[in-house]
Design a protein around this motif. Structure first.
Motif, mmCIF file in Angstrom:
data_model
loop_
_atom_site.group_PDB
_atom_site.id
_atom_site.type_symbol
_atom_site.label_atom_id
_atom_site.label_comp_id
_atom_site.label_asym_id
_atom_site.label_seq_id
_atom_site.Cartn_x
_atom_site.Cartn_y
_atom_site.Cartn_z
ATOM 1 N N ASP A 16 -4.641 -15.989 3.584
ATOM 2 C CA ASP A 16 -4.627 -17.453 3.644
ATOM 3 C C ASP A 16 -4.062 -17.985 4.957
ATOM 4 O O ASP A 16 -4.066 -19.207 5.181
ATOM 5 C CB ASP A 16 -3.819 -18.025 2.483
ATOM 6 N N GLY A 17 -3.568 -17.110 5.812
ATOM 7 C CA GLY A 17 -3.089 -17.543 7.117
ATOM 8 C C GLY A 17 -1.648 -17.995 7.157
ATOM 9 O O GLY A 17 -1.210 -18.576 8.157
ATOM 10 N N LEU A 48 -4.342 -8.584 9.935
ATOM 11 C CA LEU A 48 -5.684 -9.015 9.568
ATOM 12 C C LEU A 48 -6.469 -9.342 10.832
ATOM 13 O O LEU A 48 -6.036 -10.159 11.655
ATOM 14 C CB LEU A 48 -5.622 -10.235 8.643
ATOM 15 N N VAL A 49 -7.634 -8.703 10.995
ATOM 16 C CA VAL A 49 -8.528 -8.989 12.121
ATOM 17 C C VAL A 49 -9.512 -10.063 11.678
ATOM 18 O O VAL A 49 -10.144 -9.943 10.618
ATOM 19 C CB VAL A 49 -9.276 -7.712 12.558
ATOM 20 N N ARG A 50 -9.660 -11.113 12.480
ATOM 21 C CA ARG A 50 -10.550 -12.231 12.148
ATOM 22 C C ARG A 50 -11.677 -12.344 13.171
ATOM 23 O O ARG A 50 -11.549 -11.898 14.320
ATOM 24 C CB ARG A 50 -9.760 -13.547 12.102
ATOM 25 N N TYR A 51 -12.789 -12.962 12.729
ATOM 26 C CA TYR A 51 -13.873 -13.276 13.651
ATOM 27 C C TYR A 51 -13.409 -14.367 14.619
ATOM 28 O O TYR A 51 -12.395 -15.048 14.362
ATOM 29 C CB TYR A 51 -15.098 -13.767 12.879
ATOM 30 N N PHE A 81 2.537 -8.283 7.909
ATOM 31 C CA PHE A 81 3.644 -8.037 7.006
ATOM 32 C C PHE A 81 3.889 -6.542 6.917
ATOM 33 O O PHE A 81 3.045 -5.718 7.281
ATOM 34 C CB PHE A 81 3.383 -8.626 5.613
ATOM 35 N N SER A 82 5.089 -6.191 6.458
ATOM 36 C CA SER A 82 5.479 -4.797 6.254
ATOM 37 C C SER A 82 6.053 -4.658 4.854
ATOM 38 O O SER A 82 6.690 -5.591 4.343
ATOM 39 C CB SER A 82 6.523 -4.349 7.284
ATOM 40 N N ALA A 125 -12.762 -16.586 10.526
ATOM 41 C CA ALA A 125 -13.023 -15.983 9.217
ATOM 42 C C ALA A 125 -12.463 -14.561 9.181
ATOM 43 O O ALA A 125 -12.573 -13.813 10.156
ATOM 44 C CB ALA A 125 -14.521 -15.961 8.937
ATOM 45 N N PRO A 126 -11.852 -14.137 8.067
ATOM 46 C CA PRO A 126 -11.304 -12.766 7.965
ATOM 47 C C PRO A 126 -12.409 -11.718 8.063
ATOM 48 O O PRO A 126 -13.517 -11.926 7.547
ATOM 49 C CB PRO A 126 -10.635 -12.752 6.585
#
Length: 753
Positions: free
Chosen positions: A251-252, A279-282, A257-258, A286-287
């Motif tokens: 959700d951004g 998280l890698v996004r376009y 996180f760990s 977008a995820p």
């Protein structure tokens, strides 16, 4: 009549002329009008042509792709600025010239030379793009890769066909593709060879790609793990440990996180791992997928748990220590529905110091481990067993019938200790005094400490009543316990007031019978109880952490006594335990007192007690080395007890040794004691150490020890410890006997005595 006719004819002529003129004028007007229209049309066409040409030139100059137009013969009709820049030529030198004369070195994708006309003037209509290389901008070896597309166009029936060629510079795209490929290869190489586990995980939390380190951590293979749900590897109790964090990441609300959780390997073993998830996004936000680093934290976790266990447990016996005891006692008192369900058993071994003195600390440690096992067996699941120091143990019991349970445990302890401890060929009998206290309003009035004190008071009553027995606490025992507590409270003030004083026992040179030094022994000159011996108050020093304060105070007394000596050759040894060392405070006081009283450093000798507490390469050892290097001799007390003191001669900066009195007591009648004394003396001489025998009570002992090579001696034969002023008044005959701080190398180790 004739005139009229002639007149009429003239009019006709005039009219005809006028008509002709009008027709001519009209024709002229029409011609001029048409000419004007044609000129205007021509001008408009020229203007449109110019505008179109300007637009065409603008389009050609701003287009990313270059345009080249050639005739069938290969003559250049048009060359855009972009095409000229891509090919590295100028428009002026190429327009109207044959493409075959183009000054270009062209190669194909295999770096083979290609003719210009083959590329730019194809024989047939072929609009399939072709990649060729032309000279670049960075030197002769540089190649710029271009994409060439040619189309053959024919005009009207009588029009000449032309070839339109578009030229696109693909070097940037090619470099970008190569860079992307190189970056992908580098990422995969780094991922494959990373020392920690790495995984690419899709948005459904399935493993898309993993590296070898991750597969090895999970006891599997890379191929087997691809497509596996990540959660399927989790320990059943940790399956959803990261769920909330993943949602927040998706959700951004956070960038990464760990978390630490457990996984189950393919072989069934459990490993702890720390997950670092990003998280890698376009580009649009977008995820796309998750990148996860997985670090095996099993060893760290075990070390942390081990450290936590060590912080709460006795390192020798593995029992709970004082800290854990307090926590357990507070917890059971808080949770117990009734106070009478909680009780404390205090256990103290009888005669443990004598065991240590006779057989050494190693045997004493074995005895403590043996006793710990007996206590565990006796308590079972009914209580928590702890060792709070030395030979003192506490058992916290919680049971509905607590009083009866503690009686059973105490009886089991006495029964268990009846089995002797086997040490080599000796069987050592162990006994313990046991005190019992049940929690009630009186014993817990001061909290858990009050209950412990009650059990301690009952234990001391058991010792006073004959030892090896059990006593139950009652209110009458509080007086004795309070008396001991009051004494402990007085001790701090007594040190500051100087009530703790030194008495000095002479040390004699055995061959000459001259006094060469003194051993300083502390006494408490109590204002109401009189002179107290060390056994009455030294244990209180450890309880109140006053050892360092007392040691630094007594250094000044010893230095003052030496300064008052008429000669400058006698020395004083100070008993120092390991807990007084380590922070350099004691060493600083010794060196400052030597300077203040103008003494030779050899006149203050450090007599190290409890050497078993000094480990190699510690701050205590460094402080001893600092003193030795300053010229202060170091003596090892209780030499010969146990096996470990032999290693101290190697690990500690020892200048001399004191033979333990347990070996002196039986000689010369005891053959075993005589052999040990002789062997230890030979060992000390071989190492070049000063030798002192303590506990000499008879002349026969003195003569025998002198014959064994023990140069110095002390004991009741020569005199007991006395106040310093009394010794000064006696005027003892003294001799030269300073101890060299460093072991001697010559055959006679006593040359400096």
């Amino acid at each position: 009549m004739g005139g009229l006719v002639g007149g009429a004819d003239g009019s006709v002529v005039v009219v005809g002329v006028l008509a002709v003129l009008l027709v001519f004028a009209a024709a002229t007007f029409v011609f001029l009008w048409r000419t004007r229209l044609a000129r205007e049309a021509r001008d408009a066409a020229v203007s449109r042509e110019r505008a179109l040409r300007r637009q065409f030139e603008a389009v050609m100059s701003s287009a990313r792709d270059g345009v080249l137009i050639t005739t069938r013969r290969g003559d250049v009709v048009l060359l855009s600025e972009t095409a000229a820049a891509i090919l590295g030529v100028t428009r002026e030198e190429m327009l109207g010239r044959s493409i075959a004369r183009l000054p270009l070195r062209i190669v194909d994708e295999h770096l083979r030379p290609v003719l210009s006309q083959e590329v730019f003037v194809p024989s047939v209509d072929d609009d399939v793009p072709r990649i060729v290389g032309v000279p670049g901008r960075r030197g002769a070896e540089d190649i710029r890769w271009v994409q060439v597309s040619s189309r053959l166009l024919t005009g009207d029936d009588d029009g000449e066909p032309i070839t339109v060629t578009t030229i696109m510079d693909t070097s940037g795209l090619r470099e970008a593709a190569e860079a992307l490929s190189r970056s992908d290869a580098q990422f995969r190489k780094a991922m494959e060879n990373a020392p920690v586990g790495m995984a690419l995980v899709d948005l459904e939390w399935r493993l898309m790609e993993v590296n070898r380190a991750f597969a090895e951590m999970m006891g599997s293979t890379v191929v087997a793990l691809r497509g596996t749900p990540f959660s399927a590897l989790s320990h059943p109790q940790d399956i959803s440990a990261e769920t909330d964090q993943l949602q927040r990441l998706y959700d951004g609300y956070q960038a990464r996180f760990s978390c630490e959780k457990r996984y189950v390997r393919a072989d069934g073993n459990v490993v702890w791992a720390v997950l670092d998830v990003g998280l890698v996004r376009y580009p649009g936000g977008a995820p796309d997928h998750y990148v996860v680093h997985v670090r095996d934290s099993t060893d760290d976790r075990m070390n942390s748990e081990l450290l936590a266990h060590r912080a709460m447990h006795d390192p020798l016996t593995g029992l709970a220590n004082r800290t854990l005891l307090q926590e357990v006692l507070q917890r059971v008192l808080a949770k117990s529905a009734e106070l009478e369900h909680v009780g404390v058993i205090a256990v103290d071994l009888d005669g443990f110091k004598g065991l240590n003195d006779r057989f050494g600390h190693a045997t004493g440690d074995n005895a403590l481990v043996h006793v710990a096992g007996v206590l565990r067996a006796a308590a079972g699941s009914r209580g928590t067993v702890s060792r709070i120091g030395g030979d003192e143990f506490i058992i916290v019991v919680q049971s509905p019938d607590c009083a009866a349970a503690m009686r059973e445990i105490a009886d089991a302890i006495h029964v268990g200790l009846r089995r002797p401890l086997q040490v080599k060929r000796h069987q050592i009998a162990l006994n313990a005094s046991v005190g019992i206290a049940v929690a009630d309003a009186d014993t817990v009035s001061g909290g858990p400490t009050s209950l412990l004190s009650a059990a301690d008071a009952a234990m001391y009553r058991a010792k006073a009543s004959g030892r090896s027995r059990t006593e139950v606490y009652d209110a009458s025992m509080r007086t004795a316990s309070d008396s001991q507590s009051a004494l402990a409270l007085e001790l701090d003030d007594a040190i500051r007031r100087g009530d703790l004083v030194l008495h000095f026992q002479p040390v004699y040179d055995l061959p000459t019978r001259l006094v060469v030094g003194f051993e300083a022994l502390v006494r408490w000159q109590h204002p109401t109880r009189g002179l107290l011996l060390p056994s009455a108050f030294l244990p209180l020093l450890e309880d109140r952490n006053l050892s360092v304060a007392l040691g630094t105070t007594l250094v000044d007394q010893a230095a003052e006594f030496l300064a008052a000596q008429p000669g400058g050759d006698t020395w004083v040894s100070l008993n120092v335990s390991a807990d007084q060392l380590g922070n350099s405070e004691f060493a600083d006081r010794v060196l400052s007192s030597i300077g203040r009283y103008h003494l030779s450093p050899q006149r203050i000798v450090i007599e190290l007690t409890e050497a078993s507490l000094v480990a190699p390469n510690t701050r205590v050892r460094h402080e001893l080395t600092e003193l030795r290097n300053a010229g202060v001799p170091i003596l090892l007390d209780d030499f010969g007890t146990g096996v470990s003191p032999l290693s101290y001669l190697r690990d500690l900066p020892v200048s001399g040794v004191k033979l333990d009195m347990s070996f002196v007591a039986g000689i010369p009648e005891d053959p075993a004691g005589a052999r040990v004394s002789r062997a230890l003396g030979a060992l000390a001489r071989e190492l070049g150490l000063a030798t002192i025998a303590e506990g000499i009570e008879t002349e026969a002992q003195a003569e025998f020890l002198q014959g064994c090579g023990w140069r110095l001696g002390q004991g009741w034969l020569f005199g007991v410890a006395q106040p310093g002023q009394a010794l000064l008044d006696m005027g003892l005959e003294t001799g030269s006997g300073l101890i060299d701080p460093r072991p001697q190398e010559q055959d006679d180790p006593f040359a400096s005595l």
